[in-house]
Every structure is written in C-alpha cells, then in structure tokens.
Design a protein around this motif. Sequence first.
Motif, PDB file in Angstrom:
ATOM      1  N   TRP A 159       5.352  -3.631  -7.290  1.00  0.00           N
ATOM      2  CA  TRP A 159       5.597  -2.243  -7.705  1.00  0.00           C
ATOM      3  C   TRP A 159       5.038  -1.964  -9.095  1.00  0.00           C
ATOM      4  CZ3 TRP A 159       8.139  -1.020 -12.131  1.00  0.00           C
ATOM      5  CH2 TRP A 159       8.867  -2.059 -12.742  1.00  0.00           C
ATOM      6  N   ALA A 160       5.005  -2.980  -9.966  1.00  0.00           N
ATOM      7  CA  ALA A 160       4.576  -2.760 -11.349  1.00  0.00           C
ATOM      8  C   ALA A 160       3.115  -2.351 -11.441  1.00  0.00           C
ATOM      9  CB  ALA A 160       4.806  -4.021 -12.180  1.00  0.00           C
ATOM     10  N   VAL A 161       2.293  -2.769 -10.467  1.00  0.00           N
ATOM     11  CA  VAL A 161       0.892  -2.349 -10.458  1.00  0.00           C
ATOM     12  C   VAL A 161       0.640  -1.300  -9.386  1.00  0.00           C
ATOM     13  CG1 VAL A 161       0.143  -4.572 -11.366  1.00  0.00           C
ATOM     14  CG2 VAL A 161       0.135  -4.201  -8.906  1.00  0.00           C
ATOM     15  N   GLY A 162       1.672  -0.953  -8.624  1.00  0.00           N
ATOM     16  CA  GLY A 162       1.599   0.166  -7.691  1.00  0.00           C
ATOM     17  C   GLY A 162       0.880  -0.100  -6.393  1.00  0.00           C
ATOM     18  N   ASP A 163       0.727  -1.390  -6.001  1.00  0.00           N
ATOM     19  CA  ASP A 163       0.009  -1.633  -4.755  1.00  0.00           C
ATOM     20  C   ASP A 163       0.921  -1.949  -3.575  1.00  0.00           C
ATOM     21  OD1 ASP A 163       0.763  -4.176  -5.477  1.00  0.00           O
ATOM     22  OD2 ASP A 163      -1.257  -5.013  -5.560  1.00  0.00           O
TER      23      ASP A 163
END
Length: 299
Positions: free
Chosen positions: A232-236
């Motif tokens: 989630w932290a890089v949105g993938d």
Amino acid sequence: MSEALGDLLDLLDLERIEEDIFRGRSRTAIVPRVFGGQVAAQALVAAGRTVPAARTPHSLHAYFLRMGDPDAPIVYTVDRIRDGRSFTTRRVVAVQHGRPVFHLSASFQTYEDGLDHQADMPPAPDPETLPTARESLPRYADRFTGPEIAERLLEARAAVDLRYAGEPPYATPGEPRAPRSQVWFRTNGKLADDPPPGAVWGDPLLHVCLATYVSDMTLLDSVLLAHGRGGWAVGDVVGASLDHAMWFHRPFRADDWLLYDQESPTSSGGRGLGQARIWTRDGRLAITVIQEGVIRVPR
C-alpha cells in the motif's frame, strides 16, 4: 520504557464496563481503518481478563469481518464457552456502530510438562547489525505515494523496534523475489517483570498480547515479494487481513529479540496466504502464525 510503548500499553488497557464487556479505543491509523493487530491484541486482552492468571493463551483463531472505524470506540463482549480442569475457552466479538467487526476464539491452558521437540531455527543475521526503521525508511521515501508515508510508518511502529533482515517489499517494487521475509522485533523499551500497582493483567499475558499486536505488521510481506509488489505504501496493491491464527508454544518475552520468519506458500483468487514461525533469540520456537489476506491490484 519509551513514551510510544507506554501509549501502546495504555491502548491495551481496556475499560471494563460490565463483567464480560470491555471498551477500547484506537490510535491514529496509517490508513482509514483500525490496525488489525490492535483489535486482535485488545480482544485477547478482553478474553484474558476473564481467565485465571495461571492459564495462559496457547492458541487463537480470528476473523476480520469489517473495517474498523479508528475514530469510534470498540466494544468487546466475551462469551465464557468453557472452563475445564486444564483448558479454558473464550469467544470475543468486537462491535462498532452496532455491527461486529472482528471475531476471536482463544484457548488458555494451565502449564504442564509433556513431550517436547521442535524444528531447527533458520539462520538469520544478528539483529543489532541491522538498520532501525528510523535509519532505513528515509531511503525509500521517493518510492512512497506521498512524502508523509515514511513518518506515518515510523509513528505507527514507534512502540516496536522492528528490523528487516533483508530488503522490505517497498524497497524493490517491480522485482519479484523469493516469497520469504525475516524481521527481528522487540518492544521499544523493557517491560516490568511484575505488573505495576493497579494493572489488570501482567506477565506473561502482556507479552502474548504484544506479540499478537506485532504479528499483523509484516506477515503478508512474503506474498508481495513473490510478485514484485511494494504494498500500500507504494500504491501497487490494496489489501486487508481476512483471518489470523496463532499457536503459542513456549514462554517468551516481547521485550527480548524475536525472529519472525515468514513465507508464502500460495496466492490466488485475490487472496494471499502467509505462514510464519517466531523464535526467541536463543533458538526456542515460541509461536506459529498463519494469516490470509485480500490482496488486489488496483485497476
């Protein structure tokens, strides 16, 4: 004891509003929902407060039913399923806004001697040789979806000294790796051998509840690694825990180093499975953990 660890202990110190009904609050969330490890740990606290102190948890099985609201209190209702000569069973339902958000079954046992064997502890680097979160997270700030993500991660994990033995998933998004991850963790400060005056619970229940809290932080990392996803932290990916099971084999302390050795045997159907063993630094197998979570690729 660090201020953050003190705040976490306060978070686990539930308010008793009836004999078997407790109320908890939440800390500021990284994402707009209650952290799963928090609700699992609080539910285990609620169950443990209805069990004789001589009986400690040996297993828990839980389902995350709905996203919790971090701005609303959580009410935990304990059902006293069974009190036997050696084992005690409790069921806990966590409710918000009139709806169940979490369900836990836990079993407690009076200690007894018996057959004893275990697998060998896997090799791992010494925890003191690994970078702290404060040292490592800023390296990856350019990969995160926003400049505030690193600080939010640091704040959420301030009560726990958690150190990756290898690169975390968000370090190398787009590069599939072996579906295995190791982290060392311990509380960020020492815990008293005896509970302080007025404490409702003490050792070893407190250590078990703290390990339960931490167990939801990184268990699905190995699923992400297998597919080169950063999380989630890089949105993938987007995801959430579905169910969680733990077996507590041997005594341990949450303020001593524990090795969380995690792997993923499979992912399919929008779900990923993580399984892990938690070892004490001197090589005793303390806990086994299995979790399944929803893991979806944003469209």
